[in-house]
Design an enzyme around this catalytic site. Structure first.
Site, mmCIF file in Angstrom:
data_model
loop_
_atom_site.group_PDB
_atom_site.id
_atom_site.type_symbol
_atom_site.label_atom_id
_atom_site.label_comp_id
_atom_site.label_asym_id
_atom_site.label_seq_id
_atom_site.Cartn_x
_atom_site.Cartn_y
_atom_site.Cartn_z
ATOM 1 N N ASP A 51 7.650 20.024 20.921
ATOM 2 C CA ASP A 51 8.674 19.048 20.551
ATOM 3 C C ASP A 51 7.936 17.833 19.978
ATOM 4 O O ASP A 51 6.703 17.705 20.104
ATOM 5 C CB ASP A 51 9.559 18.670 21.751
ATOM 6 C CG ASP A 51 10.884 18.054 21.272
ATOM 7 O OD1 ASP A 51 10.997 17.684 20.088
ATOM 8 O OD2 ASP A 51 11.816 17.927 22.096
ATOM 9 N N TRP A 52 8.670 16.951 19.362
ATOM 10 C CA TRP A 52 8.124 15.818 18.602
ATOM 11 C C TRP A 52 7.023 15.085 19.395
ATOM 12 O O TRP A 52 7.305 14.439 20.405
ATOM 13 C CB TRP A 52 9.285 14.876 18.272
ATOM 14 C CG TRP A 52 8.979 13.773 17.309
ATOM 15 C CD1 TRP A 52 8.276 12.634 17.568
ATOM 16 C CD2 TRP A 52 9.381 13.697 15.937
ATOM 17 N NE1 TRP A 52 8.218 11.854 16.445
ATOM 18 C CE2 TRP A 52 8.898 12.483 15.423
ATOM 19 C CE3 TRP A 52 10.112 14.534 15.081
ATOM 20 C CZ2 TRP A 52 9.118 12.071 14.113
ATOM 21 C CZ3 TRP A 52 10.339 14.128 13.769
ATOM 22 C CH2 TRP A 52 9.832 12.914 13.301
#
Ligand code: NOJ
Length: 714
Positions: free
Chosen positions: A268-269
């Site tokens: 994820d980011w």
């Protein structure tokens, strides 16, 4: 893996430099302003994919659109100008629609109609692909028992079975039966436990035992992977003392090992870099080492892999074989998508009307009728009905969170739809100033109050401490109620809210969620009876926020009756200031017609464990009849209780359902096959097991079902 595919992957990898391999593990964002810079990096083989999002919370912020022509231009650079010519993946968060917006995923779960979910996502996939996006960061299949958590609206609710059914339907909607050149690659996210964030606070820590993980949080991921989901995204949370990005146990052992996941894991980011915030790594370099060794394959935006892996390999801290494994997984997805043969965007004609009609059908089926005293709904078209409230002219919020690409010019407000309808609806001077509305109330046979929440308090980084009706809306209801008129509440919320205080003032409650482009048309059709509501709750509705977490499949407790299902006796109760039962249970929803159930029968009352293990099972039948005067759809639900087992098991667990449209007087005989998988659970050793003994099997309309049959496994 197919031998030819393996050979192709190996042959590509054998020609790559270490730097080029590391480039494949790197994902960065693109902005049209930086086009030349990005193209240069692509030319140098520094990127494996591009995320078409400019901020970390893409669901809430307006996102710069990168047009398909630009995507093709970047792809052309990758294919024609980089040494290896490896095409790029272009990923974006297409969560519940592209330009045509469908109901938020939690509302899609409320349809209890996987076929329609799959059709919906195949429409979404077409719009997605047409815009150059070949990879979506969906489905989000995090189990959530907490509606304070803003992201519960993106998920599938509290139930692992519904979660699994939704996961499969969404993956197949995006990808088709298997990953192929016509697919949009899907991402099962967030692995794992993100929905259990403490206190409903986004990104917060989680504490989940292996037993709970396997029996509740894992099943939707298993289904997504079995359906061929191309990629998996890790979750932001810490779980049992480690960030997921650092967990070999979760990524290598469970996901890639036990679940045989063949695709790749995208972080994820900035998740890799976040190991530094967690204090599990001292800097980005150490974070990269931990994450890749734990099983993370591609790094979203933080460049921890790109900037450090070469050095880590030369220092012997990461093996080149580990890098090769990650590259091989990424190339596998690219090859299956046919990107090497057809790297560019292929635009097809999209029938917008058909796509919107499907979105409307979903909105129709997602709505849940929670209350309908004296059948006040459906409204008569000639009745003088005053419509008011904060959601009456709203458009954006009806689209819900994660609708940055949604075309709001195609959305009508409830007021606009009413004005075009041949009904006797009227409006006050203002939608929302209650003192401006009161003078009009006297002229009304009934008042419809459109209530709700802004999409801006739902989705990522949008949790609430109170999930009750906002105080000003409560006040509004009371003022109108004081005039003695009947009130119908139309509730446009993304999440379940606690309705104990509001409910007594309302004669009917229609829960319309944030249902996308055609929300308003659906709401009006249901209010006037052109649509008969058939949605059922995918999450329990609490009476008060303080009851959260509240969920139907709680394990049995120290007192004979689980408080979800009723108070035990006068002295033992869960709370002094509220009943412990939910306001509305899981699976609940009313209809404008009525359904009756016949007796449950089974072809066996006993079955041996051996036969179950060999694939046999037993068949249950029940007849459902529409005993009312209108056509309607009933969702028949099958719950199982393992009566005595070596571990504490839930009071009830949903194991099957069937949604059937029945005409007045029509009946249908339904059969449900119960096998090893439906009777089993993961024990403390992580083994999936069925234990001998009695099982109650309940069939009916919601988690409060009381009709059952008992079958013995011996
Ligand atoms: C963060 C979110 O948690 C994730 O779901 C999303 O896919 C990425 N940002 C990319 O926008």
């Amino acid at each position: 893996m197919d031998i030819k595919l393996r050979e192709r992957i190996d042959s590509i990898i054998s020609k790559m430099t270490l730097k080029e391999k590391i480039g494949q593990l790197n994902q960065e964002a693109v902005s049209p302003k930086d086009l030349e810079k990005i193209k240069e990096r692509v030319r140098n083989g520094e990127l494996g994919s591009i995320i078409l999002a400019s901020t970390a919370t893409a669901g809430n912020d307006a996102q710069e659109k990168v047009y398909y022509e630009v995507i093709d231009e970047i792809q052309k650079t990758a294919v024609e100008e980089s040494r290896m010519g490896i095409p790029l993946l272009f990923g974006r968060d297409i969560i519940h629609g592209y330009t045509t917006v469908f109901p938020v995923p939690l509302a899609l779960s409320a349809m209890f109609n996987p076929d329609l979910v799959k059709t919906a996502y195949s429409h979404i996939a077409k719009e997605t692909k047409n815009n150059g996006v070949n990879w979506t960061f969906a489905p989000m299949i995090d189990i959530s028992r907490d509606s304070r958590w803003g992201r519960c609206i993106e998920g599938i609710g509290e139930d692992p079975y519904v979660g699994g059914v939704m996961a499969e339907a969404i993956v197949k909607g995006f990808q088709g039966e298997e990953l192929s050149p016509s697919s949009v690659a899907a991402t099962a996210k967030h692995f794992i436990g993100y929905g259990a964030a403490e206190g409903g606070r986004d990104y917060d820590k989680t504490e989940i035992s292996d037993y709970t993980l396997r029996n509740f949080y894992l099943p939707p991921f298993k289904k997504a992977i079995d359906a061929g989901c191309a990629t998996v995204m890790n979750s932001f949370n810490e779980i049992n003392g480690t960030s997921t990005a650092a967990s070999k146990k979760l990524l290598r052992k469970m996901l890639k090992g036990e679940l045989s996941f063949e695709g790749f894991v995208i972080s994820d980011w900035g998740s890799v870099e976040k190991l530094v915030f967690f204090g599990q790594a001292s800097d980005k370099k150490e974070a990269a080492k931990i994450a890749i060794n734990a099983g993370m394959d591609m790094d979203m935006v933080c460049r921890a892999f790109f900037d450090n892996l070469e050095a880590l390999v030369s220092e012997g801290k990461v093996s080149e074989a580990t890098i090769d494994e990650a590259v091989s997984r990424i190339l596998g997805v690219k090859l299956k998508l046919g990107l090497f043969e057809n790297p560019y965007v292929v635009r097809q004609d999209i029938n917008i009307e058909e796509t919107e009609d499907c979105a409307e059908k979903c909105a129709d089926e997602a709505m849940v009728l929670l209350k309908n005293n004296e059948n006040i709904l459906p409204l008569k078209k000639e009745a003088a009905v005053l419509f008011a409230g904060p959601m009456l002219s709203e458009k954006h919020s009806l689209m819900g969170s994660w609708s940055a690409d949604g075309d709001v010019t195609r959305v009508k407000s409830i007021k606009e739809v009413l004005k075009e309808s041949k009904v006797n609806a009227f409006f006050a001077e203002s939608d929302y100033l209650w003192d401006g509305i009161l003078p009009f109330v006297r002229m009304a046979d009934a008042v419809v109050l459109t209530l709700g929440e802004s999409r801006k308090v739902t989705g990522e980084a949008n949790s609430l401490t109170k999930v009750e009706l906002p105080a000003e809306q409560m006040e509004f209801i009371k003022r109108v109620h004081a005039l003695g008129v009947k009130i119908i509440g139309v509730m446009a919320f993304g999440r379940p809210i606690a309705l104990f205080d509001a409910e007594p003032y309302l004669d009917a409650i229609l829960y319309i969620w944030h249902s996308g482009t055609r929300s308003a048309q659906s709401a009006v059709s249901a209010l006037y009876g052109d649509v008969n509501p058939s949605g059922r709750l995918p999450m329990s509705f609490p009476r008060y926020t303080g009851q959260i977490p509240i969920y139907y499949n709680r394990e049995k407790g120290a007192i004979p009756l689980n408080s979800y299902y009723g108070e035990t006796n006068k002295r033992v109760h869960s709370y002094h200031d509220s009943l412990a039962t939910p306001m509305y249970p899981f699976g609940y929803g009313l209809s404008y017609t009525e359904f009756s159930y016949g007796e449950i029968t089974s072809d066996k009352t006993k079955i041996s464990l051996k036969d179950l293990e060999a694939g046999d099972g037993f068949s249950l039948s029940i007849t459902v009849k529409n005993t009312g005067e209108r056509e309607g759809a009933e969702v028949t639900q099958v719950y199982i209780t393992d009566k005595v087992s070596s571990m504490v098991r839930p009071i009830k667990e949903l194991k099957a359902f069937s949604k059937n449209v029945l005409k007045p007087g029509e009946e249908v005989k339904l059969n449900f096959f119960i096998d090893f998988e439906k009777l089993g659970y993961y024990n403390d050793e992580g083994e999936f097991t069925v234990e001998e003994g009695e099982f109650d099997i309940w069939i009916g309309k919601d988690a409060y079902v009381t009709d059952k049959i008992t079958v013995t496994v011996e």
